[in-house]
Design a protein around this motif. Sequence first.
Motif, PDB file in Angstrom:
ATOM      1  N   ALA A  21     -19.052  19.587  15.715  1.00 14.60           N
ATOM      2  CA  ALA A  21     -19.963  20.739  15.702  1.00 14.60           C
ATOM      3  C   ALA A  21     -19.210  22.049  15.561  1.00 14.60           C
ATOM      4  CB  ALA A  21     -20.806  20.744  16.978  1.00 14.60           C
ATOM      5  N   ASP A  22     -18.016  22.113  16.147  1.00 18.72           N
ATOM      6  CA  ASP A  22     -17.221  23.340  16.056  1.00 18.72           C
ATOM      7  C   ASP A  22     -16.901  23.699  14.608  1.00 18.72           C
ATOM      8  OD1 ASP A  22     -17.190  23.777  18.756  1.00 18.72           O
ATOM      9  OD2 ASP A  22     -15.260  22.793  19.091  1.00 18.72           O
ATOM     10  N   LEU A  60     -29.882  19.700  30.033  1.00 17.31           N
ATOM     11  CA  LEU A  60     -30.311  18.351  30.397  1.00 17.31           C
ATOM     12  C   LEU A  60     -29.734  17.288  29.466  1.00 17.31           C
ATOM     13  CD1 LEU A  60     -34.112  18.997  31.111  1.00 17.31           C
ATOM     14  CD2 LEU A  60     -32.328  18.538  32.805  1.00 17.31           C
ATOM     15  N   ALA A  61     -29.352  17.708  28.250  1.00 15.48           N
ATOM     16  CA  ALA A  61     -28.894  16.747  27.251  1.00 15.48           C
ATOM     17  C   ALA A  61     -27.485  16.235  27.520  1.00 15.48           C
ATOM     18  CB  ALA A  61     -28.962  17.368  25.860  1.00 15.48           C
ATOM     19  N   GLY A  62     -26.636  17.060  28.133  1.00 12.47           N
ATOM     20  CA  GLY A  62     -25.244  16.680  28.377  1.00 12.47           C
ATOM     21  C   GLY A  62     -25.093  15.394  29.165  1.00 12.47           C
ATOM     22  N   PRO A  63     -25.772  15.250  30.321  1.00 12.47           N
ATOM     23  CA  PRO A  63     -25.653  14.003  31.083  1.00 12.47           C
ATOM     24  C   PRO A  63     -26.179  12.779  30.340  1.00 12.47           C
ATOM     25  CG  PRO A  63     -26.517  15.770  32.466  1.00 12.47           C
ATOM     26  CD  PRO A  63     -26.516  16.289  31.058  1.00 12.47           C
ATOM     27  N   LEU A  64     -26.949  13.001  29.268  1.00 18.31           N
ATOM     28  CA  LEU A  64     -27.462  11.898  28.464  1.00 18.31           C
ATOM     29  C   LEU A  64     -26.539  11.602  27.281  1.00 18.31           C
ATOM     30  CD1 LEU A  64     -31.221  12.961  28.453  1.00 18.31           C
ATOM     31  CD2 LEU A  64     -30.144  11.196  29.868  1.00 18.31           C
ATOM     32  N   ASP A  65     -25.350  12.216  27.299  1.00 21.61           N
ATOM     33  CA  ASP A  65     -24.310  11.986  26.286  1.00 21.61           C
ATOM     34  C   ASP A  65     -24.647  12.558  24.912  1.00 21.61           C
ATOM     35  OD1 ASP A  65     -22.507  10.725  28.033  1.00 21.61           O
ATOM     36  OD2 ASP A  65     -23.519   8.814  27.798  1.00 21.61           O
ATOM     37  N   TYR A  66     -25.433  13.637  24.893  1.00 20.46           N
ATOM     38  CA  TYR A  66     -25.582  14.414  23.662  1.00 20.46           C
ATOM     39  C   TYR A  66     -24.655  15.614  23.780  1.00 20.46           C
ATOM     40  CZ  TYR A  66     -29.850  11.856  22.412  1.00 20.46           C
ATOM     41  OH  TYR A  66     -30.754  10.887  22.073  1.00 20.46           O
ATOM     42  N   ALA A  67     -23.905  15.889  22.724  1.00 16.36           N
ATOM     43  CA  ALA A  67     -22.959  16.994  22.768  1.00 16.36           C
ATOM     44  C   ALA A  67     -23.694  18.332  22.748  1.00 16.36           C
ATOM     45  CB  ALA A  67     -21.993  16.918  21.583  1.00 16.36           C
ATOM     46  N   MET A  68     -23.172  19.287  23.474  1.00 16.42           N
ATOM     47  CA  MET A  68     -23.739  20.628  23.507  1.00 16.42           C
ATOM     48  C   MET A  68     -23.455  21.351  22.194  1.00 16.42           C
ATOM     49  SD  MET A  68     -25.180  21.559  26.471  1.00 16.42           S
ATOM     50  CE  MET A  68     -24.857  23.299  26.717  1.00 16.42           C
ATOM     51  N   LEU A  69     -24.390  22.185  21.780  1.00 14.85           N
ATOM     52  CA  LEU A  69     -24.142  23.072  20.650  1.00 14.85           C
ATOM     53  C   LEU A  69     -23.085  24.088  21.047  1.00 14.85           C
ATOM     54  CD1 LEU A  69     -27.829  23.870  19.622  1.00 14.85           C
ATOM     55  CD2 LEU A  69     -26.250  22.380  18.383  1.00 14.85           C
ATOM     56  N   PRO A  70     -22.233  24.515  20.109  1.00 17.11           N
ATOM     57  CA  PRO A  70     -21.296  25.590  20.407  1.00 17.11           C
ATOM     58  C   PRO A  70     -22.048  26.849  20.836  1.00 17.11           C
ATOM     59  CG  PRO A  70     -20.697  24.499  18.360  1.00 17.11           C
ATOM     60  CD  PRO A  70     -22.041  23.976  18.756  1.00 17.11           C
ATOM     61  N   PRO A  71     -21.485  27.649  21.750  1.00 17.96           N
ATOM     62  CA  PRO A  71     -22.185  28.845  22.243  1.00 17.96           C
ATOM     63  C   PRO A  71     -22.639  29.790  21.138  1.00 17.96           C
ATOM     64  CG  PRO A  71     -20.290  28.377  23.624  1.00 17.96           C
ATOM     65  CD  PRO A  71     -20.215  27.425  22.467  1.00 17.96           C
TER      66      PRO A  71
END
Length: 353
Positions: free
Chosen positions: A270-271, A328-339
């Motif tokens: 994503a980066d 909420l998505a992080g603990p479900l193993d979806y990567a966070m969008l870059p800030p």
Amino acid sequence: MFLISKQLRRLAPAAAATALAVVLTSCGGGSGTGKTAENGSDGDVVHLKAGGATLPLIAYNKWFEQFKKDNPTVDLQYQAVGSGEGLKMLQKGEIDFAASEIPLTDAEMQGFKVKPLHLPMLVGAIVPVYNLPGVTAELKFTGDVLAKIFLGRIKKWNDPLLAKTNAGVTLPAEDIVVFHRAGASGTSYVLSDYLSKVSPEWKKGAATVKWAGQAATGSEGVAAAVKSTPYALSYVEVNFAEQSKLSFGSVKNAAGKFVKAGLEAEGAAADAAQNMGDDMRASITNPSGANAYPICTFTWFIVPPPDEPKKAAIRHFLQWSMDKGVKLAGPLDYAMLPPAIIEAVKDKVDKLR
């Protein structure tokens, strides 16, 4: 930027996807007008309809559950029918916004009075999953090998090309039972996008390619088919692989490194897209990062500018998604969008005013 053609969108055979309706009630700034259902309101409730992708469904189910607790007066119905079907519903005016890994083309956007917004919500990864009795080692795949498997060129598990990248692993002399997604699938689209970048053979026939093997409906259908079929191989979003306890392999990236999908590897992909164009229709497959997983994608909400009273309700849901939803998505193993991308999405949502 990668824009899909209508031919590429039809890579998988047409088949009806099973609709999963998720109904939630919430509120946040959009109150109803008490007029008629035609304008999306019913007393104090605003009714919204959305549909499309199954790739982010594990996260979206959590979002909808929490959104209902946080807010009480927007009734949002979501049908998980696949990206391609969701886009068709959007173009016909049957839903208020779509969820998709397939961006609209320039030509398709001309069919709307105002260009729809493409708002990245999450980062997902597509992984090769397999059911290989007696083999406990984690397999390695190159893009060329995956292309040949899904074109039907490689038919046996002990094929020399597959064995070469898995030295030391005893592969069985069994046929590979291949499954692929039915319908116009965003998951198939992302895998095909990747294969077109790494396999000249796939790129040459991408618009008309016939996927090898059997079709299965939805990410859940593919995962279930692989889990119940010895010597099977297919592809699903990594969260469905983990939820179904399926083995999945690492894939050789553009830097020549075999990388397994995970939050850091997806974040690295994503980066690579932080400088994407203003309309945010960006492909992040096969990025240059040394630690990036190569088959990653954004999953978008595609939103035509809505009319009142729906505008306030949709804006509130999208703002909530970029604040509480992504956390909420992080603990479900979806990567966070870059800030930087999160801030760009928030800016576009705010302009819906």
